[in-house]
Scaffold this active site. Structure first.
Site, PDB file in Angstrom:
ATOM      1  N   ASN A   1      24.661 -37.996   9.297  1.00 15.44           N
ATOM      2  CA  ASN A   1      23.800 -39.168   9.141  1.00 15.44           C
ATOM      3  C   ASN A   1      24.307 -40.103   8.049  1.00 15.44           C
ATOM      4  O   ASN A   1      24.251 -41.335   8.187  1.00 15.44           O
ATOM      5  CB  ASN A   1      22.367 -38.735   8.823  1.00 15.44           C
ATOM      6  CG  ASN A   1      21.642 -38.218  10.054  1.00 15.44           C
ATOM      7  OD1 ASN A   1      22.269 -37.850  11.040  1.00 15.44           O
ATOM      8  ND2 ASN A   1      20.327 -38.172   9.991  1.00 15.44           N
TER       9      ASN A   1
ATOM     10  N   ASP B   1       0.855  -1.187   0.000  1.00 17.13           N
ATOM     11  CA  ASP B   1       0.000   0.000   0.000  1.00 17.13           C
ATOM     12  C   ASP B   1       0.890   1.236   0.000  1.00 17.13           C
ATOM     13  O   ASP B   1       2.060   1.166   0.366  1.00 17.13           O
ATOM     14  CB  ASP B   1      -0.865   0.034   1.265  1.00 17.13           C
ATOM     15  CG  ASP B   1      -2.064  -0.892   1.160  1.00 17.13           C
ATOM     16  OD1 ASP B   1      -2.549  -1.101   0.049  1.00 17.13           O
ATOM     17  OD2 ASP B   1      -2.497  -1.411   2.203  1.00 17.13           O
TER      18      ASP B   1
ATOM     19  N   THR C   1      23.732 -35.135  19.917  1.00 16.35           N
ATOM     20  CA  THR C   1      25.020 -34.809  19.292  1.00 16.35           C
ATOM     21  C   THR C   1      24.831 -33.968  18.035  1.00 16.35           C
ATOM     22  O   THR C   1      25.635 -33.084  17.747  1.00 16.35           O
ATOM     23  CB  THR C   1      25.781 -36.103  18.941  1.00 16.35           C
ATOM     24  OG1 THR C   1      25.758 -36.968  20.075  1.00 16.35           O
ATOM     25  CG2 THR C   1      27.207 -35.808  18.568  1.00 16.35           C
TER      26      THR C   1
ATOM     27  N   ASN D   1      21.442 -38.421  16.858  1.00 17.07           N
ATOM     28  CA  ASN D   1      20.603 -37.577  16.001  1.00 17.07           C
ATOM     29  C   ASN D   1      19.901 -36.459  16.776  1.00 17.07           C
ATOM     30  O   ASN D   1      19.617 -35.395  16.222  1.00 17.07           O
ATOM     31  CB  ASN D   1      19.559 -38.419  15.278  1.00 17.07           C
ATOM     32  CG  ASN D   1      20.175 -39.266  14.175  1.00 17.07           C
ATOM     33  OD1 ASN D   1      21.367 -39.154  13.885  1.00 17.07           O
ATOM     34  ND2 ASN D   1      19.368 -40.114  13.558  1.00 17.07           N
TER      35      ASN D   1
END
Length: 942
Positions: free
Chosen positions: A739, A351, A772, A769
């Site tokens: 992982n 606006d 750590t 997971n």
């Protein structure tokens, strides 16, 4: 007499009908209203006067949807298989089965599902806020009697009575109106109350805000009274149409949600492929089904390792921290995923009034027939200079300008006041600007209103487009001073203010050099030319004149009294741009973000402001609402890339603009404050409501609320969004790289070790997971912004989560981590067989993987700079997270209860030193990578 049967269908347009025709169409009577029988029949046909809520997702459906996530489904399967294996093993050994792994996995699944549910179950309250605009009671005429009824019982054809202070309960056609003013800002965006008239008929294509013979549900009567023929109730009102639009807008997943879905698909499919490879390879190698259970244990550990269980929690906390930082920059985030979406914004549709501008009218210059003075200053602060030909000038030395400034004070109903150290206006902003410019010249409103009290007035109206005030000198010592302003003034003076053309029409004389002269055609043409030049630059211009009187005029004699006036001059003003917005727009351009202005104001005003701020260039096209309505969807898409300013736009047009941009793959932020803005706010990728001027409906439909209604705050929030997304990518690299290393290590164990079992249990993998990986990832989430974060274009919202080298980095780091862990695993396995504790090697692998991730967390803070080149205290949380996680890991090894629960073994100082040595190589590798890349780039550039 009205017919008893209700009409079969109602027209969609009422403003083009005369009142009698509208009554005939609705078979109602101006005097008696509807009968009780007609009301009952119409209630059955049209239903109650209520907004209907169409089916959305129930809370139960939202909860179930959380567990359709592919990663959570895989974890559930893993937990079930793990529980079966643990229970079988425990029963075979004759002990009570306690499936710790399965319980832990189920706990993680429930936690992640709960996090998702909490975020999504914040039900849309926009419709509830819309419903609150309906008045509970309404006064009507039925069966020739006036009565109060519940507003939900209103039907088309009812006669509704309105008076000051009531809320309109349904849409309707005015039958009678007496000085009726209606505040429609929530619906139309117009700040000023609309003056309503009953007797007028309007063209079919009249815009909503200009339909002065209609009233709308949810608006408020400011003054006057009226009788209304109800034409629409419930979902057939303007509010109902907005409710329909609100509920038809489907919420699209944010870029982050799309990327997380994509990530889950890749991880799960990759994990299942690796599990199949390990199980089939192990069975083929053994030549029998005997090792199937051991291979399943390996597979379960791999499946748990591949899923980043801590990632949803880390992302949620990261987004929450982002919202806290944004609040400090005056942006309130209502939906967490919006934090990251801001970082992907390509277009900001804003606006004008109050967001790009100050919402404070500021006088720019004063014009008499022989002089023009430019005025400086900001907002309502009554300090500034007057310039004539670029030299400082004093209005006090110019009698014509003094008289013009006195007229600015007299023709005024506003008050300039100082509150909490800042200047504010009580009343109309335009009149406030006139008070401010007079104060800058040293004229005191309080002095003049006290010495020249108001004797009479002819008020402003939309038809007259002017106002006049008659003041009288009652011998309070200002007569001589007044004569210095207005020569010949005795006791009564009329001052007139209004549309320059209309005021000039009533003038026969003009002030020139302090003297009154006849108004010649040349003078008239000069004034009109100046007025046209100012208006073409988007300025609001007012004309002023005066007249000496002998007596107070009679009420209603404005037409005869406001003649033979003396022209004083012109005053032009502008809702000035916010000073900080120019820099914010330039920052947008540098960052590859396109700012777009959408306003209901005049196109010349919009263009002037847009060019001043750098949103548009001179000569750029301005698209008006009327032109936009003539374009179909394809035509609008063709124009959308070439138009940066939309003027005279109704709030419903915003929805079309958003949709056109989104069809081109843009990520759109849209601002709004009115009820009509709600559908566009909900449709936009980021809906931004105004915190100061916004309605509750717009706030509930939005993703973000601007606490200061400032465009610069949107740009600041966008910068924070980019920082958040950069940090999310950083900790995804960290978590998934780790992982991948875990998965490869577990996969290698049955191949490299003779019947050695799995090096990591599911419980230990969950520990890595969640703790750590999780604690350092949270610390990486608050890494400060990189210097160039707003010097690059936004990243493609469709880009893959693994884009720009992230996937390659994760695989590369995962392989390096796996090589280190596998090398240690092979050495420690042989070492453990001779040490008297043949299972100790598993704890050494577990500890090495955990400590290696600490080195990785320290090194990943920057992609290019070495860790020793970074200020260690620029992010102290990473040092705290690494230190705390290392201590917790050692507790798992050396505190007996924890050792028993997690299945670890005591490590000697020598064994711990070996683990630290192997794990430190991870840090060394990442740092060497940075040096190699730096050397490669320098040689390439050299």
């Amino acid at each position: 007499m009205a017919s008893d049967s209700p009409p079969d269908s109602l027209p969609s347009v009422w403003h083009n009908l005369e009142t009698e025709k509208a009554l005939r169409l609705l078979q109602s009577d101006r005097q008696t209203g509807l009968t009780a029988q007609q009301v009952q029949e119409r209630l059955q046909r049209y239903g109650l006067n209520e907004l209907e809520e169409r089916g959305g997702r129930s809370n139960w459906a939202i909860l179930v949807d959380q567990f359709k996530n592919i990663m959570l489904l895989m974890l559930i399967a893993v937990a079930i298989i793990s529980a079966i294996i643990d229970i079988r093993s425990a029963l075979a050994e004759g002990v009570t089965p306690v499936p710790k792994d399965a319980i832990s996995i189920f706990a993680i699944v429930i936690l992640n599902g709960a996090l998702g549910y909490i975020q999504e179950s914040r039900a849309e309250k926009a419709l509830a806020a819309l419903k609150q605009l309906a008045s509970p009671k309404v006064r009507v005429i039925r069966d020739s009697r006036t009565m109060d009824i519940d507003s939900k019982e209103l039907v088309p054809g009812d006669l509704m009575l309105l008076e000051a202070g009531v809320q309109v309960s349904a849409d309707g056609r005015l039958l009678e109106a007496s000085n009726l003013q209606v505040r429609e800002a929530a619906l139309t965006g117009e700040a000023h109350a609309a003056n309503k008239r009953a007797e007028i008929e309007l063209p079919d294509d009249t815009q909503l805000g200009d339909r002065i013979n209609l009233v709308y549900q949810g608006t408020e009567i400011v003054q006057g009274r009226g009788t209304v023929l109800v034409t629409g109730t419930g979902m057939k009102t303007e509010l109902g149409r907005i409710a329909e639009l609100l509920q038809s807008v489907e919420t699209e997943p944010t870029p982050l949600q799309q990327r997380m879905t994509q990530l889950g698909n890749v991880l799960v499919s990759g994990s299942l492929a690796l599990v199949a490879l390990v199980v089939i390879g192990g069975l083929l190698r053994a030549g029998s089904w005997e090792p199937l259970e051991d291979l399943l244990e390996v597979s379960l550990s791999m499946a748990v390792a591949v899923v980043p269980e801590g990632l949803p929690a880390v992302i949620t906390v990261t987004l929450a921290l982002g919202t806290q930082r944004m609040v400090r920059r005056h942006a309130l985030i209502r939906r967490l995923p919006a934090v990251e979406t801001l970082g992907s914004v390509t277009n900001i549709c804003s606006d004008k009034t109050g967001t790009l501008t100050q919402n404070k009218m500021v006088v720019q210059s004063l014009h008499t027939v022989d002089a023009s003075l430019r005025v400086t200053g900001e907002g309502y602060d009554p300090t500034g200079e007057f310039y004539h030909d670029n030299e400082v000038a004093s209005p006090q030395d110019r009698p014509d300008l003094k008289a013009l400034l006195l007229a600015c004070i007299i023709c005024n109903d506003s008050i300039l006041q100082k509150e909490n150290g800042s200047w504010t206006i009580l009343g109309d902003p335009t009149e406030g600007a006139l008070l401010v410019v007079a104060s800058k010249a040293g004229l005191d409103r309080h002095y003049w209103t006290e010495h020249l009290p108001r004797a009479a007035e002819f008020p402003f109206s939309s038809e007259r487009k002017r106002m006049s005030v008659i003041v009288k000198d009652e011998g309070r010592g200002a007569k001589d001073e007044l004569a210095s302003f207005i020569p010949g003034a005795e006791s009564l003076v009329l001052f007139c203010k209004g549309s320059p053309e209309l005021v000039l029409e009533r003038c026969q004389q003009i002030r020139v050099g302090g003297q009154v002269q006849p108004l010649t055609e040349a003078h008239r043409n000069q004034v009109l030319q100046t007025n046209n030049d100012l208006a073409s630059r988007g300025l609001r211009v007012l004309g002023f004149a005066y007249k000496l009187l002998n007596q107070v005029p009679a009420e209603g004699s404005d037409e005869t009294t406001e003649q033979e006036l003396v022209w004083l001059g012109l005053v032009d003003m502008l809702d000035a741009p916010r000073p900080e917005v120019r820099d914010a727009v330039a920052k947008c351009r540098t960052a590859g973000i396109r700012p777009i202005m959408i306003t209901g104001d005049h196109q010349l005003t919009a263009q002037a402001i847009a060019e001043d701020l750098g949103i548009a260039k001179p000569g750029d096209r301005v698209l008006t609402g009327r032109e936009l309505e003539r374009l179909d969807a394809a035509g609008l898409e063709q124009e959308i890339d070439h138009v940066s300013v939309y003027a005279r736009v109704a709030p419903e047009h915003k929805l079309r603009i958003v949709q056109a941009l989104q069809r081109q793959g843009k990520v759109v932020a849209m601002t709004g404050d009115g009820v009509n803005d709600a559908p566009a706010l909900k449709q936009a990728d980021i809906g931004i409501a105004m915190g100061i001027t916004g309605t509750d409906v717009s706030k509930e439909a939005s993703d973000m609320v601007l606490l200061d209604d400032n465009f610069a705050t949107i740009v600041a929030a966008t910068e924070e969004g980019r920082v958040v997304y950069t940090n999310i990518r950083r900790f995804i690299k960290y978590i998934l790289g780790s992982n991948i290393g875990e998965v490869l290590t577990i996969a290698a164990s049955p191949i490299l070790l003779p019947m050695g079992g799995v090096p990591l249990t599911p419980l230990q993998i969950l520990w890595m997971n969640l703790v750590t990986d999780g604690l350092p990832a949270l610390a990486l989430a608050v890494e400060p912004a990189e210097p160039n974060v707003m010097n690059r274009p936004p990243h493609d919202p469709e880009e893959n989560i693994f884009a720009r080298g992230l996937g390659l980095y994760m695989v590369r780091i995962g392989i390096i981590l796996a090589i280190l862990a596998i090398a240690l695993m092979v050495w420690s396995y042989n070492y453990s067989q001779q040490s008297g504790d043949p299972e100790r090697w598993k704890t050494m692998v577990f500890t090495t993987l955990c400590l290696a991730q600490m080195g990785h967390a320290m090194a990943i803070r920057s992609n290019s700079r070495l860790t020793i080149e970074l200020n260690p205290f620029s992010n102290p949380f990473i040092l705290m997270a690494v230190g705390l996680t290392t201590i917790l890991q050692l507790l798992l090894v050396y505190v007996e209860p924890l050792r028993n629960f997690f299945g670890t073994h005591y490590l000697s100082p020598f064994e711990l030193a070996v683990c630290i040595g192997f794990s430190s190589l991870m840090f060394v590798w990442v740092e060497l990578e940075k040096l190699f890349i730096r050397l490669f780039l320098s040689r390439r550039m050299g």
